[in-house]
Motif scaffolding. Structure first.
Motif, PDB file in Angstrom:
ATOM      1  N   VAL C  26      95.340 -49.377 131.523  1.00  0.00           N
ATOM      2  CA  VAL C  26      95.897 -50.176 131.788  1.00  0.00           C
ATOM      3  C   VAL C  26      95.553 -51.066 133.099  1.00  0.00           C
ATOM      4  O   VAL C  26      94.811 -51.889 132.663  1.00  0.00           O
ATOM      5  CB  VAL C  26      97.163 -49.200 132.145  1.00  0.00           C
ATOM      6  CG1 VAL C  26      97.961 -49.339 133.562  1.00  0.00           C
ATOM      7  CG2 VAL C  26      97.973 -51.294 132.436  1.00  0.00           C
ATOM      8  N   HIS C  39     101.438 -55.007 132.149  1.00  0.00           N
ATOM      9  CA  HIS C  39     102.218 -55.358 133.113  1.00  0.00           C
ATOM     10  C   HIS C  39     102.572 -52.890 133.536  1.00  0.00           C
ATOM     11  O   HIS C  39     102.195 -52.679 132.021  1.00  0.00           O
ATOM     12  CB  HIS C  39     103.569 -55.702 133.520  1.00  0.00           C
ATOM     13  CG  HIS C  39     103.181 -57.216 133.286  1.00  0.00           C
ATOM     14  ND1 HIS C  39     103.734 -58.022 132.822  1.00  0.00           N
ATOM     15  CD2 HIS C  39     102.143 -58.409 134.314  1.00  0.00           C
ATOM     16  CE1 HIS C  39     103.338 -59.328 133.008  1.00  0.00           C
ATOM     17  NE2 HIS C  39     101.969 -59.282 133.570  1.00  0.00           N
ATOM     18  N   CYS C  47     108.975 -47.229 130.684  1.00  0.00           N
ATOM     19  CA  CYS C  47     109.267 -48.296 130.314  1.00  0.00           C
ATOM     20  C   CYS C  47     108.331 -49.533 129.444  1.00  0.00           C
ATOM     21  O   CYS C  47     109.001 -49.996 129.448  1.00  0.00           O
ATOM     22  CB  CYS C  47     109.742 -48.730 131.370  1.00  0.00           C
ATOM     23  SG  CYS C  47     107.750 -49.762 131.968  1.00  0.00           S
ATOM     24  N   THR C  51     102.660 -52.130 127.382  1.00  0.00           N
ATOM     25  CA  THR C  51     102.371 -51.076 125.326  1.00  0.00           C
ATOM     26  C   THR C  51     102.035 -52.291 125.449  1.00  0.00           C
ATOM     27  O   THR C  51     101.397 -54.047 125.220  1.00  0.00           O
ATOM     28  CB  THR C  51     103.290 -51.328 125.035  1.00  0.00           C
ATOM     29  OG1 THR C  51     104.663 -51.015 125.149  1.00  0.00           O
ATOM     30  CG2 THR C  51     103.441 -51.237 123.261  1.00  0.00           C
ATOM     31  N   ALA C  58     101.253 -49.580 118.313  1.00  0.00           N
ATOM     32  CA  ALA C  58     101.931 -50.258 119.828  1.00  0.00           C
ATOM     33  C   ALA C  58     101.931 -48.933 120.172  1.00  0.00           C
ATOM     34  O   ALA C  58     101.768 -47.699 120.077  1.00  0.00           O
ATOM     35  CB  ALA C  58     103.020 -50.324 119.515  1.00  0.00           C
ATOM     36  N   VAL C  59     101.134 -48.605 121.909  1.00  0.00           N
ATOM     37  CA  VAL C  59     100.448 -47.786 122.750  1.00  0.00           C
ATOM     38  C   VAL C  59     101.114 -47.920 124.103  1.00  0.00           C
ATOM     39  O   VAL C  59     100.823 -49.285 124.068  1.00  0.00           O
ATOM     40  CB  VAL C  59      99.430 -46.821 122.264  1.00  0.00           C
ATOM     41  CG1 VAL C  59      98.796 -46.436 121.140  1.00  0.00           C
ATOM     42  CG2 VAL C  59      98.542 -48.115 122.723  1.00  0.00           C
ATOM     43  N   LYS C  60     101.399 -46.806 124.984  1.00  0.00           N
ATOM     44  CA  LYS C  60     101.600 -46.965 126.308  1.00  0.00           C
ATOM     45  C   LYS C  60     100.619 -47.057 126.893  1.00  0.00           C
ATOM     46  O   LYS C  60      99.827 -45.777 127.262  1.00  0.00           O
ATOM     47  CB  LYS C  60     102.200 -46.176 126.305  1.00  0.00           C
ATOM     48  CG  LYS C  60     103.973 -46.533 125.879  1.00  0.00           C
ATOM     49  CD  LYS C  60     105.459 -45.834 126.542  1.00  0.00           C
ATOM     50  CE  LYS C  60     106.455 -46.289 126.117  1.00  0.00           C
ATOM     51  NZ  LYS C  60     107.742 -45.651 126.442  1.00  0.00           N
ATOM     52  N   CYS C  62      99.349 -47.229 129.572  1.00  0.00           N
ATOM     53  CA  CYS C  62      99.246 -46.324 131.345  1.00  0.00           C
ATOM     54  C   CYS C  62      99.263 -44.955 130.997  1.00  0.00           C
ATOM     55  O   CYS C  62      98.596 -44.514 131.886  1.00  0.00           O
ATOM     56  CB  CYS C  62     100.561 -46.828 132.255  1.00  0.00           C
ATOM     57  SG  CYS C  62     102.487 -45.680 131.167  1.00  0.00           S
ATOM     58  N   ILE C  77      98.389 -59.355 124.847  1.00  0.00           N
ATOM     59  CA  ILE C  77      99.289 -60.141 125.133  1.00  0.00           C
ATOM     60  C   ILE C  77      98.250 -61.532 125.147  1.00  0.00           C
ATOM     61  O   ILE C  77      98.538 -62.205 124.439  1.00  0.00           O
ATOM     62  CB  ILE C  77     100.563 -59.891 125.543  1.00  0.00           C
ATOM     63  CG1 ILE C  77     100.705 -61.104 125.659  1.00  0.00           C
ATOM     64  CG2 ILE C  77      99.941 -60.244 127.455  1.00  0.00           C
ATOM     65  CD1 ILE C  77     102.047 -61.035 124.779  1.00  0.00           C
ATOM     66  N   PRO C 106     105.304 -59.030 128.138  1.00  0.00           N
ATOM     67  CA  PRO C 106     104.317 -58.752 127.169  1.00  0.00           C
ATOM     68  C   PRO C 106     104.044 -57.483 126.150  1.00  0.00           C
ATOM     69  O   PRO C 106     103.763 -57.709 125.393  1.00  0.00           O
ATOM     70  CB  PRO C 106     103.205 -58.293 128.235  1.00  0.00           C
ATOM     71  CG  PRO C 106     104.096 -59.650 129.621  1.00  0.00           C
ATOM     72  CD  PRO C 106     105.094 -59.378 129.310  1.00  0.00           C
ATOM     73  N   ILE C 109     106.761 -57.937 123.322  1.00  0.00           N
ATOM     74  CA  ILE C 109     106.278 -58.789 121.769  1.00  0.00           C
ATOM     75  C   ILE C 109     105.318 -57.612 121.254  1.00  0.00           C
ATOM     76  O   ILE C 109     105.185 -57.592 120.692  1.00  0.00           O
ATOM     77  CB  ILE C 109     105.199 -59.593 122.990  1.00  0.00           C
ATOM     78  CG1 ILE C 109     106.627 -60.850 123.007  1.00  0.00           C
ATOM     79  CG2 ILE C 109     104.585 -59.891 121.561  1.00  0.00           C
ATOM     80  CD1 ILE C 109     105.747 -61.841 122.799  1.00  0.00           C
TER      81      ILE C 109
END
Lengths: 294, 783, 177
Positions: C26, C39, C47, C51, C58-60, C62, C77, C106, C109
């Motif tokens: 990130v 973000h 949270c 993503t 979809a992955v996080k 961070c 995004i 973002p 979505i």
């Protein structure tokens, strides 16, 4: 939020990974999906000197069936397991379990192997794997061995894996006719660890329980086999009061750690409810002749 | 064609959807230094020494700051958010108040876990964090006090040695004759009702970027703030730089909910260091830091009682409540007095006596968060109403019916002052009508029948209601400066920034209507002290009312100005002119016309006709509300409780609310639904837990439960519209309403469901564990 | 510690950089590629504000190191709109008032994107589960669910209702409302 520095290694085979673990000693950690390790590193609760990323080992993920046995590569993502055609319908208990691990996005990242190897009693797969009588393939420099799930979880954050040994595959026996399994988890919210959870697998012979495996999540230092509950239902018709008795039996001698999720009494109580409800669902599936969707 | 009242789609959406929003961490400032903070790991300790020798010379480290290195700049300064209430209130209520101070970094003593002690400044945040681990703070632990009642007791450990005790504030308010009510009552019902500590948790944490301005010797400061003007004032005081040298900008802000309406040491520190080093300095909050150093919310214990007639009508209300302010009562009486003033709520309370003790403890400071004292008041009041109904053998809903104010009783004077010093007079609304609407939409009668049926089957259904009033649109003022530029674009400058309240849309709607232009031609600029130097914050459900009306007044004023100027130029009288969609025409001679932009040019400095209007076509006008205007509502819900697992399923949730005229119905509804979700969090999931050593046990989003998409129940929102008579547009605020009575309504429903088991619930959150424990406790009482 | 050379395809463009292994994905996206639309909202992977879509999932971001993304494809995004035209998901969030402060948007979505691409007519419950890894504090999720439903249907050519012109009285949301 800002991990400490480390050296990054990305081997292309398990053997290479093992060699790196041996070379760099206890400061070296394996990276699978990262969903347990990376958060710890961000909080600096873990500060490995070397990260050995298994993400580039080809064929480390994947699900296939061989002679009826389900073979799951340890790097298989939870999201892939839960939608795999080999799993859905044949092992609904696995679908139950995957569906309550973390959240859907984390399931795209987290691996089945990762959920097993930390020896964290709060993780969901250990109980289910034990209930399914799964076995794990462990590879080290001197070769591979098979460890039954029953013998894999030794204590809090302690598994049977040696320091330079890697879990490469999970094997689940073929479903037998008349069997069914279910996983029931009580959590405060999506993404949380269980207040209490139970994996139940039964095989019926006619209308009676011929075989059962009941295992509890997050009720002790490892996943715990609820043998007293299994004894209660053995050979009996699994109707409502019997299942309730099994739930009661599961509570005997249980000493879960109190925390913000619940006191010892609350967790003990819910463990029994989880057993009862998991059994009810498992029996329902077994009555549908196992294998079929409930 | 009027756009006021239409659900116009949002102006601000595009950049946010494209990922081109600019939140504080997105603000690009080259060569900025990054601050990381060593924060206290003790709840109460003296600092015997700080050893930074291992840090100096570490890669990227530029400086290490402590109270000692900052000297006088460190403070203590008068706390910028502590100010006493209005004089009229001080005179009548005579509260005991103790001023608070702020220090940039802890000096000699720490009073809560999370208090900043040392600032490491480095070229990169990763390197700064590496250095943090090398700072050694020598603490001498002091006894810790975390229980507010113990904190108030004689002999308690003192947080401030010079105070003599830990009482930060105290007041009593009275109306009627409570003593008489309680001695002559048919029944007196008492309960202890508490609302735990929580935290507003916007998804964006805090952050500040400070950029020195070479020409002025001052600074531009970006902060994720709800109240940039207050931060500007605070910085002027600390840095002694006035005359507009300090500019504070709130960029896009990712939610505030109160935690960003504060002024934090970090927000003073980064600018101070930027000036000291003559380099840009930035600090980015992390979630963990937000939990321990962002202000907390709620944390009140009410010992509340009602004096009742046998028929359930209330004769008097008494409440003695404690507010746990944490280590510093940073907002004086905001929440405590709000709670007191909102206790009588929408009900008829002939006599009352409410006493508040605001107490210090070794926890993070406690300040306003969405609702700001009102949810606590409603929680206590609705809880005692339920208890009263139960003890009198009356239906709980009937209890509300008998005591809720009716439309014909408006306006209704509760006999006390509002926090602004003005008598608290409820200014209209059909409270009973709202209750009946909510009950009907819930399907109350059918649910009562179903409840009885299900009880026979060993299932536990419950119905809860909770009513509220909300003082909105508090002053003292706001202003708006509206200018037409030669292109015909209209720029509206307002003070308070948006953190999701859709200011760029709603205020453009008001301006478009007031001025007579198309919305597409209006641009709202907000939250920048250089653009508009006056402003309060986006808090307290106030901006729609106060900013909205300022915009309306300025827009209409500008329209009048435009017509006068055009009349002058066209040599007609203003009455002969028509103005629509930014074009002024002479009635009867449509070929004689002038666009607003053309007019602006003509009355601009080079336009040849300065006249009496110019230079330029601009109007700056303010609105000062006479006092707050009261929104109101009732929430009703039906829940089913699984008594085996303690899990609560909300079958249906109804919001009936009245916030006067709606600028943008879709925006209003969004505010209600979002507030509802936060209230749901309070009811079922959210509680900050401290251990006896003052350690915050669940200070992360993994452990602090926030509502997720799967937690939201089916919701129905009903609007009533009683226009406010306290402002020209008839608006009442709605930013907080959605959350105010939610915990009360849900806890009420759960209590109703479990009454057959003898369960008496008067706390939240109702986690499965708590529900199971209440059931077990009731069973052992009856066993 | 040795830096590592990485090559990542981001929003269709090959990007190369040399990064420290510990540098989170990130931070790489935000600070090196200057794509600040993704973000950061927490430090416990809770949270979902971070993503992004990696190889279609979809992955996080961070909870990944930038080095792990080497050789992979990422969409953020910023990669959704085409020549200034909003993607149906972005458009749906707009017409359904699915964002207020916009900070979670973002990530929300991007979490919804693979789901919406895969499901033509999802139920509200399915949508809620799909976004259960993303926190929003402003909206109460109701309009987000409507937005994802609208987008899914639009992406698969199914009819959608005209957006609510006026929220008015008696608006019901959710099953059984």
């Amino acid at each position: 939020m800002y991990p400490a520095a480390f050296e990054y290694l990305a081997p292309s085979t398990f053997e290479e990974a093992i060699e790196l673990l041996e070379r760099h000693g206890p400061g070296a950690k394996l990276l699978a999906g990262g969903c347990s390790l990376v958060p710890l590193m961000k909080l600096r609760l873990a500060q490995p000197t070397h990260i050995v990323d298994l993400g580039r080992v080809p064929d480390a993920a994947g699900i296939r069936e061989e002679d009826g046995v389900l073979r799951i590569g340890a790097m298989t993502r939870e999201a892939d397991l839960v939608r795999s055609a080999a799993v859905v319908g044949r092992y609904p208990i696995l679908v139950d379990t995957c569906s309550v691990i973390a959240d859907p996005t984390v399931r795209n990242m987290g691996t089945v192997g990762g959920n097993l190897v930390h020896g964290d009693p709060a993780n969901d797969h250990p109980a289910t794997m034990m209930a399914l009588r799964a076995s794990f393939v462990a590879l080290c420099a001197s070769g591979s061995r098979i460890v039954p799930a029953e013998e894999f979880f030794l204590g809090l954050f302690e598994t049977a894996l040696g320091p330079a040994e890697i879990l490469t595959e999970i094997r689940i026996p073929a479903p037998v006719p008349g069997s069914g399994g279910a996983y029931v988890k009580f959590e405060r919210q999506v993404g949380d660890f269980a207040i209490a959870a139970a994996a139940a697998w039964v095989r019926l012979d006619g209308d009676r329980v011929a075989d059962a495996s009941i295992v509890l999540t997050n009720a002790g230092p490892t996943a715990i086999r609820a043998r007293a509950a299994e004894t209660v239902i053995a050979g009996r018709v699994p109707e409502t009061m019997t299942l309730r008795e099994a739930g009661e039996a599961a509570r005997e001698g249980l000493e879960p750690w109190p925390d913000l999720r619940g006191s010892r009494d609350v967790k003990r109580h819910l463990a029994g409810v989880a057993v009862e409800r998991a059994l009810r669902a498992a029996v329902g599936r077994a009555r549908d002749d196992g294998g079929d969707r409930v | 064609m009027s756009v006021f009242g239409s659900s116009v789609l949002r102006v601000e959406d595009r950049r946010l959807l494209l990922g081109e929003g600019e939140y504080v961490d997105d603000v690009r400032v080259p060569e900025a230094l990054h601050v990381a903070l060593v924060r206290s790991t003790y709840a109460h300790a003296r600092i015997r020494g700080i050893d930074v020798s291992a840090v100096v010379g570490m890669p990227g480290v530029v400086a290490v700051e402590t109270a000692a290195t900052l000297g006088a700049l460190n403070g203590p300064h008068p706390h910028p958010t502590w100010f006493p209430p209005a004089k009229a209130l001080l005179d009548r209520v005579k509260p005991t108040l103790r001023p608070e101070v702020i220090r940039l970094l802890a000096d000699g003593k720490v009073r809560y876990v999370g208090e900043p002690i040392v600032a490491v400044v480095a070229t990169d945040r990763y390197l700064a964090e590496d250095a943090l681990g090398q700072v050694v703070v020598d603490y001498e632990p002091l006894p810790v006090v975390v229980d507010p009642e113990l904190s108030l007791a004689p002999g308690a450990t003192l947080l401030n040695d010079d105070w003599g005790d830990n009482l930060a504030a105290h007041f009593v308010i009275r109306a009627g004759d409570a003593d008489r009510a309680f001695t002559t009552a048919d029944q007196v019902v008492r309960r202890r009702i508490a609302m735990p500590r929580s935290t507003p948790t916007p998804i964006e944490n805090r952050g500040v970027v400070a950029l020195p301005d070479r020409r002025s010797g001052g600074l531009t400061v970006w902060s994720s703030s709800q109240w940039p003007h207050r931060l500007r004032d605070a910085l002027e005081q600390v840095l002694k730089l006035t005359g507009g040298r300090i500019r504070v900008v709130a960029p896009d802000v990712g939610g505030g909910f109160g935690v960003k309406s504060m002024v934090y040491p970090e927000e003073l520190l980064a600018p101070t260091l930027a000036l000291k080093y003559r380099r840009p300095v930035r600090w980015t909050d992390s979630r963990r830091e937000n939990f321990v150093s962002g202000t907390h919310a709620r944390d009140q214990i009410h010992d509340i009682e009602l004096a009742l007639r046998a028929d359930g009508t209330i004769m008097g209300l008494r409440d003695r409540f404690l507010v746990d302010a944490g280590a510093s009562n940073v907002e004086c009486l905001v929440c405590p007095y709000n709670s007191a003033a909102h206790l009588p709520g929408p009900y008829r309370i002939p006599s009352l006596e409410i006493e508040c003790f605001t107490v210090l403890t070794n926890k993070t400071p406690n300040a306003a968060a969405r609702g700001a004292g009102r949810p606590e008041a409603v929680f206590a009041m609705e809880g005692i109403l339920d208890a009263a109904a139960d003890e009198l053998g009356l239906d709980r809903v009937e209890m509300r019916r008998r005591n809720i104010l009716r439309a014909e009783e408006m306006p209704h004077d509760h006999g006390i002052l509002y926090r602004d010093g003005v008598p608290l007079v409820l200014d209209g609304g059909d409270y009973l009508g709202g209750l009946e609407d909510a009950l009907e939409a819930l399907g109350f009668e059918a649910l009562r029948a179903e409840q009885a049926l299900l009880r026979g089957q060993g299932r536990y259904l419950g119905i809860g209601v909770a009513g509220y009033i909300e003082g909105t649109g508090v002053g003292p003022y706001e202003s708006a400066r509206i200018r037409v530029d030669p292109s015909g674009q209209v720029i509206v400058a307002i003070g308070p920034p948006s953190q999701g309240q859709s200011h760029e849309t709603t205020f453009a709607q008001i301006c478009a209507d007031g001025l007579g232009v198309a919305m597409e031609d209006v641009r709202v600029v907000q939250g920048d002290t250089a653009v508009l130097p006056w402003g309060m914050g986006t808090i307290a459900s106030r901006t729609a009312v106060v900013v909205g009306n300022a915009v309306g007044i300025a827009a209409r004023g500008l329209r009048d100005k435009a017509l006068r100027a055009a009349a002058d130029l066209l040599e007609v009288s203003p009455g002969d002119l028509r103005h629509e969609n930014g074009r002024i025409t002479v009635a009867g001679s449509p070929e004689v016309s002038m666009r607003l932009g053309q007019l602006a040019t003509r009355v601009g400095p080079g336009g040849g006709r300065l006249g009496e209007i110019g230079p330029g076509l601009e109007e700056h006008a303010g609105f000062q509300p006479p006092t707050v205007t009261f929104a109101n509502g009732v929430h009703a819900c039906a829940v089913e409780v699984d008594i085996e697992t303690g899990q609560i399923s909300i079958r249906r949730y109804v919001v009936s609310h009245d916030c006067g005229r709606l600028i943008n119905p879709r925006v209003v509804e969004g505010q209600i639904l979002g507030g509802l979700a936060q209230g749901l969090g309070a009811a079922l999931f959210e509680e900050l837990v401290y251990d006896e050593m003052g350690q915050l046990v669940n200070g992360s989003l993994a452990d602090y439960g926030m509502p997720r998409a799967t937690d939201m129940p089916p919701v129905v929102v009903l609007h009533r519209e009683t226009p406010s008579e306290r402002n020209p547009l008839g608006i009442k605020g709605v930013g907080e309403a959605g959350g105010i009575p939610v915990a009360a309504a849900i806890v009420s429903a759960v209590g109703d469901a479990l009454r057959p088991l003898g369960v008496d619930i008067s706390t939240c959150p109702l986690t499965p564990a708590r529900v199971l424990e209440q059931i077990a406790a009731a069973r052992s009482r009856t066993a | 510690m040795s830096e590592v050379a990485i090559r990542v395809t981001v929003n269709g463009e090959d990007r190369t950089a040399t990064v420290e292994p510990r540098f989170l994905l990130v931070h790489f996206l935000r600070e090196v590629l200057e794509l600040t639309g993704t973000h950061i909202g927490c430090d416990t992977t809770s949270c979902g504000a971070c993503t992004v879509v990696l190889d279609g999932h979809a992955v996080k971001s961070c909870t990944m190191f930038a080095v792990q993304a080497d050789g992979h494809e990422i969409t953020t995004i910023e990669g959704l709109a085409r020549e200034g035209r909003l993607h149906p998901l972005q458009e749906a969030f707009h017409v359904e008032h699915g964002l207020q402060c916009g900070f979670c948007t973002p990530g929300m979505i991007m979490a919804a994107l693979p789901f919406a691409e895969e499901h033509a007519d999802p139920s509200d419950d399915e949508i809620r589960r799909a976004i259960s890894g993303n926190l929003c504090r402003c909206t109460g999720y109701v309009n987000i669910v409507s937005a994802v439903r609208r987008a899914a249907r639009t992406l698969h050519g199914l009819d959608v209702d005209p957006p609510l012109a006026d929220a008015g009285s008696g608006t019901g949301h959710g099953p059984g409302a």
